[in-house]
Design an enzyme around this catalytic site. Structure first.
Site, mmCIF file in Angstrom:
data_model
loop_
_atom_site.group_PDB
_atom_site.id
_atom_site.type_symbol
_atom_site.label_atom_id
_atom_site.label_comp_id
_atom_site.label_asym_id
_atom_site.label_seq_id
_atom_site.Cartn_x
_atom_site.Cartn_y
_atom_site.Cartn_z
ATOM 1 C CD GLU A 19 -2.363 1.505 2.456
ATOM 2 O OE1 GLU A 19 -2.765 2.332 3.361
ATOM 3 O OE2 GLU A 19 -3.272 -0.165 3.128
ATOM 4 C CG ASN B 118 -0.468 12.264 3.616
ATOM 5 O OD1 ASN B 118 -1.390 11.507 4.036
ATOM 6 N ND2 ASN B 118 1.024 11.226 4.216
ATOM 7 C CG HIS C 136 14.743 -3.932 3.673
ATOM 8 N ND1 HIS C 136 15.642 -4.174 5.201
ATOM 9 C CD2 HIS C 136 14.405 -6.116 3.969
ATOM 10 C CE1 HIS C 136 15.733 -6.090 6.027
ATOM 11 N NE2 HIS C 136 14.605 -6.731 4.483
ATOM 12 C CD GLU D 296 17.140 -8.791 2.185
ATOM 13 O OE1 GLU D 296 17.571 -10.037 2.234
ATOM 14 O OE2 GLU D 296 16.322 -8.726 2.829
#
Length: 177
Positions: free
Chosen positions: A96, A100, A123, A169
């Protein structure tokens, strides 16, 4: 030391001996990252990493938008919004992105990536079939690396950065040969 057996893992202090039956249907669904510029982030996650945009929700009064991304083929997504919302709630590994409104025009860094003091969030990770090929492609695309495969002692993982500086990663399931 790496713990190898289920018995060794069960002996780690703080680990519950059995999964509570009440949690049997729980699914780790998504991680949320705040992003400065949704256009740059959506380009990165869809074009560069292969995610599909599964849902977008705008909250105009509250001045933010949500973008839900999955590593799935577009034709796997239900067509209607309510069906897609329900489908998304059952998925694992959803990303997600929260934008803003107005942050895209603010000077300097807007969000803390968690990897400098004070440290916090670290991460996310994407598993790829061939980490060497993925890294070569990402390097050719000009994606910034935090750690290349050839850096350091852990030569089977790499870290790239998204447009907001979040680390991603890269691993592959099979050992590197």
């Amino acid at each position: 030391m790496t713990l190898q057996t289920r018995a060794e893992l069960a002996d780690v202090p703080g680990v519950a001996p059995l999964r509570d039956a009440a949690t049997a249907g729980f699914v780790f669904n998504h991680t949320m990252l705040r992003v400065r510029d949704p256009r740059a982030s959506l380009d990165f996650y869809t074009r560069v990493l292969g995610f599909a945009l599964a849902r977008k929700v705008d909250f105009e009064q509250a001045k933010f938008s949500l973008y839900f991304l999955v590593l799935a083929e577009l034709d796997a997504l239900p067509d209607g919004d309510e069906a897609r919302r329900e489908w998304l709630a059952r998925q694992r590994g959803v990303l997600e992105l929260t934008h803003n409104h107005g942050t895209e025009s603010q000077p300097g860094p807007v969000y803390h990536d968690g990897n400098s003091d004070p440290r916090g969030f670290g991460h996310i990770c994407v598993s790829v079939p061939d980490v060497r090929a993925a890294c070569a492609r990402l390097e050719a695309l000009g994606v910034p690396f935090q750690k290349k495969l050839s850096d350091g002692s852990m030569r089977d993982i790499a870290f790239i950065k998204d447009p907001d500086g979040y680390w991603i990663e890269l691993i592959q399931p099979a050992p590197l040969d």
